[in-house]
Design an enzyme around this catalytic site. Structure first.
Site: not given
Length: 169
Positions: A12, A88, A96
């Site tokens: 998140c 989220c 990422c």
């Protein structure tokens, strides 16, 4: 032959509420078959008190959590993740790190209970609703016959779990 342990990273943005609750839920419900971790792209630096209260009310450990950066899990000396799950929408849209290995990835977005503005009672209810939704998704993942599915089937099933909206009341 002992069953393997699967490593799961819940992500998140702030790593203060949803990912923390998911970590606690999976570590409990996974009964040693799964080891959960959590992290954030922009960690808040502290865990939300309502998240810890919610875990406590669910009779789960509510200590030992910390808000941490996802880069901690992209290093070569950390456990290799089998699953990386965003909880989220903001984190799902970010670039990422490259995770060691080839983990199954999926988005299990749920509304941010920490963003809710209301009474203390209503805030507690928002956190519990979020935790119950995460719990239901985790239960569905735990029911998958992972040892009998190929990687593509696991990827599809885990992604579909993210579409389960509300836990049954």
């Amino acid at each position: 032959m002992a069953e393997r342990t699967y490593n799961v990273l819940f992500i998140c943005t702030g790593n203060s509420a949803r990912s923390i609750m998911a970590e606690g839920l999976l570590n409990h419900l996974g009964k040693g078959r799964f080891k959960a971790y959590s992290a954030g792209s922009h960690p808040a630096g502290k865990v939300n008190a309502y998240a810890l209260l919610t875990l406590d009310r669910m009779h789960l450990p509510a200590t030992g959590y910390r808000s941490k950066n996802w880069n901690e899990f992209a290093k070569p000396d950390v456990p290799e993740m089998d699953f990386v799950l965003t909880v989220c929408d903001k984190a799902a849209g970010e670039v990422c790190p490259v995770w060691p290995g080839q983990p199954v990835t999926a988005h299990w977005g749920v509304a941010d209970p920490a963003a809710f503005a209301g009474t203390e009672e209503a805030s507690e209810r928002q956190f519990m609703d979020t935790a119950l939704t995460l719990k239901r998704r985790i239960e569905l993942m735990l029911a998958l016959p992972l040892a009998r599915l190929d990687t593509m089937a696991i990827q599809r099933e885990v992604r579909d779990i993210g579409k389960v909206q509300k836990a049954p009341q």
